[in-house]
Design a protein around this motif. Sequence first.
Motif, short mmCIF file in Angstrom:
data_model
loop_
_atom_site.label_atom_id
_atom_site.label_comp_id
_atom_site.label_asym_id
_atom_site.label_seq_id
_atom_site.Cartn_x
_atom_site.Cartn_y
_atom_site.Cartn_z
N ALA A 10 -46.93 -2.56 16.20
CA ALA A 10 -46.21 -1.28 16.13
C ALA A 10 -46.74 -0.30 17.18
O ALA A 10 -45.97 0.46 17.76
N MET A 11 -48.03 -0.34 17.43
CA MET A 11 -48.63 0.56 18.42
C MET A 11 -48.28 0.18 19.85
O MET A 11 -48.20 1.04 20.72
N THR A 12 -48.11 -1.11 20.09
CA THR A 12 -47.97 -1.57 21.47
C THR A 12 -46.55 -1.94 21.87
O THR A 12 -46.30 -2.19 23.04
N SER A 13 -45.62 -2.00 20.93
CA SER A 13 -44.25 -2.40 21.28
C SER A 13 -43.47 -1.19 21.80
O SER A 13 -43.87 -0.05 21.62
N ASP A 14 -42.37 -1.49 22.45
CA ASP A 14 -41.47 -0.46 22.97
C ASP A 14 -42.14 0.49 23.95
O ASP A 14 -41.83 1.68 24.00
N ARG A 15 -43.07 -0.01 24.72
CA ARG A 15 -43.69 0.80 25.77
C ARG A 15 -43.27 0.20 27.11
O ARG A 15 -43.34 -1.00 27.29
N PRO A 16 -42.87 1.04 28.05
CA PRO A 16 -42.54 0.50 29.37
C PRO A 16 -43.82 0.06 30.07
O PRO A 16 -44.91 0.55 29.75
N ASP A 17 -43.68 -0.86 31.00
CA ASP A 17 -44.87 -1.21 31.75
C ASP A 17 -45.19 -0.04 32.70
O ASP A 17 -44.41 0.90 32.85
N PHE A 18 -46.33 -0.09 33.33
CA PHE A 18 -46.81 1.03 34.12
C PHE A 18 -45.85 1.38 35.26
O PHE A 18 -45.57 2.55 35.50
N LYS A 19 -45.30 0.37 35.93
CA LYS A 19 -44.37 0.62 37.03
C LYS A 19 -43.13 1.34 36.52
O LYS A 19 -42.67 2.32 37.12
N GLU A 20 -42.56 0.87 35.39
CA GLU A 20 -41.39 1.53 34.82
C GLU A 20 -41.71 2.96 34.43
O GLU A 20 -40.90 3.87 34.62
#
Length: 94
Positions: free
Chosen positions: A57-67
């Motif tokens: 839940a903490m790590t999902s739906d995060r864009p990668d650094f470039k995005e």
Amino acid sequence: MVVAEIAEALDVRTWQLQEAKDQLSEVIETAQVRGPQMITRHGRPRAVLLSAEEYLAMTSDRPDFKEWLLGGPKANLALPESAFKATGEAKVEK
């Protein structure tokens, strides 16, 4: 803030490292039922054990650094023609 105060404020159980090693199954079960578990070494917080569900839940739906970088506000770096007149510089031809 000492470990006991941190744990109390977060409503987290603390485990000494050796105790966590000896009772790893219980630490994992407690993390799944009650939430994050703090592991200490020599009285200082060293790690927090989370359930897999909480971690995802903490790590999902995060864009990668470039995005993330490319998704920020866009800056218009072109100077208006009036900026060249004000400074007395010659107009740049394109």
